[in-house]
Design a protein around this motif. Structure first.
Motif, PDB file in Angstrom:
ATOM      1  N   LYS A   1      32.373  49.565  50.964  1.00 24.34           N
ATOM      2  CA  LYS A   1      32.648  50.291  52.205  1.00 24.34           C
ATOM      3  C   LYS A   1      31.351  50.813  52.831  1.00 24.34           C
ATOM      4  O   LYS A   1      31.124  50.695  54.032  1.00 24.34           O
ATOM      5  CB  LYS A   1      33.600  51.454  51.928  1.00 24.34           C
ATOM      6  N   LEU A   2      30.467  51.365  52.004  1.00 21.62           N
ATOM      7  CA  LEU A   2      29.175  51.855  52.482  1.00 21.62           C
ATOM      8  C   LEU A   2      28.354  50.702  53.051  1.00 21.62           C
ATOM      9  O   LEU A   2      27.755  50.823  54.126  1.00 21.62           O
ATOM     10  CB  LEU A   2      28.424  52.545  51.340  1.00 21.62           C
ATOM     11  N   TRP A   3      28.325  49.579  52.357  1.00 20.08           N
ATOM     12  CA  TRP A   3      27.568  48.416  52.808  1.00 20.08           C
ATOM     13  C   TRP A   3      28.104  47.912  54.148  1.00 20.08           C
ATOM     14  O   TRP A   3      27.338  47.650  55.070  1.00 20.08           O
ATOM     15  CB  TRP A   3      27.640  47.301  51.761  1.00 20.08           C
ATOM     16  N   ILE A   4      29.434  47.789  54.254  1.00 22.54           N
ATOM     17  CA  ILE A   4      30.052  47.336  55.511  1.00 22.54           C
ATOM     18  C   ILE A   4      29.687  48.273  56.656  1.00 22.54           C
ATOM     19  O   ILE A   4      29.348  47.837  57.757  1.00 22.54           O
ATOM     20  CB  ILE A   4      31.596  47.254  55.366  1.00 22.54           C
ATOM     21  N   ASN A   5      29.746  49.571  56.412  1.00 25.00           N
ATOM     22  CA  ASN A   5      29.448  50.545  57.464  1.00 25.00           C
ATOM     23  C   ASN A   5      28.000  50.498  57.915  1.00 25.00           C
ATOM     24  O   ASN A   5      27.685  50.863  59.045  1.00 25.00           O
ATOM     25  CB  ASN A   5      29.810  51.951  57.011  1.00 25.00           C
ATOM     26  N   ARG A   6      27.100  50.029  57.057  1.00 24.66           N
ATOM     27  CA  ARG A   6      25.675  49.979  57.406  1.00 24.66           C
ATOM     28  C   ARG A   6      25.260  48.674  58.059  1.00 24.66           C
ATOM     29  O   ARG A   6      24.132  48.536  58.537  1.00 24.66           O
ATOM     30  CB  ARG A   6      24.822  50.206  56.159  1.00 24.66           C
ATOM     31  N   GLN A   7      26.140  47.679  58.060  1.00 18.94           N
ATOM     32  CA  GLN A   7      25.802  46.382  58.628  1.00 18.94           C
ATOM     33  C   GLN A   7      25.782  46.428  60.142  1.00 18.94           C
ATOM     34  O   GLN A   7      26.551  47.126  60.776  1.00 18.94           O
ATOM     35  CB  GLN A   7      26.800  45.312  58.169  1.00 18.94           C
ATOM     36  N   GLN A   8      24.862  45.673  60.706  1.00 18.63           N
ATOM     37  CA  GLN A   8      24.800  45.521  62.162  1.00 18.63           C
ATOM     38  C   GLN A   8      25.325  44.134  62.480  1.00 18.63           C
ATOM     39  O   GLN A   8      24.667  43.141  62.234  1.00 18.63           O
ATOM     40  CB  GLN A   8      23.368  45.674  62.659  1.00 18.63           C
ATOM     41  N   PHE A   9      26.549  44.087  62.988  1.00 18.76           N
ATOM     42  CA  PHE A   9      27.170  42.820  63.294  1.00 18.76           C
ATOM     43  C   PHE A   9      26.804  42.384  64.696  1.00 18.76           C
ATOM     44  O   PHE A   9      26.351  43.147  65.524  1.00 18.76           O
ATOM     45  CB  PHE A   9      28.685  42.927  63.123  1.00 18.76           C
ATOM     46  N   TYR A  10      27.008  41.112  64.958  1.00 18.33           N
ATOM     47  CA  TYR A  10      26.681  40.520  66.249  1.00 18.33           C
ATOM     48  C   TYR A  10      27.483  41.171  67.364  1.00 18.33           C
ATOM     49  O   TYR A  10      28.621  41.502  67.199  1.00 18.33           O
ATOM     50  CB  TYR A  10      26.974  39.018  66.240  1.00 18.33           C
TER      51      TYR A  10
END
Length: 60
Positions: A50-59
């Motif tokens: 969840k932390l990793w997903i929240n930190r990702q910058q998606f297109y």
């Protein structure tokens, strides 16, 4: 988080390749108990994921 991740707009926006790919990923995440799907709601069970997903910058 709600479902609808295999809609054409979402697949195109996030470059997910195909709805079959999205469904395979969801199935794998469910099997590993990383997510739960109840009705139209997806819940992330794994706090690090969840932390990793929240930190990702998606297109965009």
């Amino acid at each position: 988080m709600t479902t609808g991740h295999s809609s054409k707009e979402i697949i195109k926006k996030y470059r997910l390749e195909s709805s079959a790919n999205v469904n395979a990923i969801k199935k794998a995440l469910l099997k590993k108990d990383i997510i739960d799907i109840e009705g139209q709601t997806v819940t992330i069970n794994d706090s690090l994921f969840k932390l990793w997903i929240n930190r990702q910058q998606f297109y965009d």
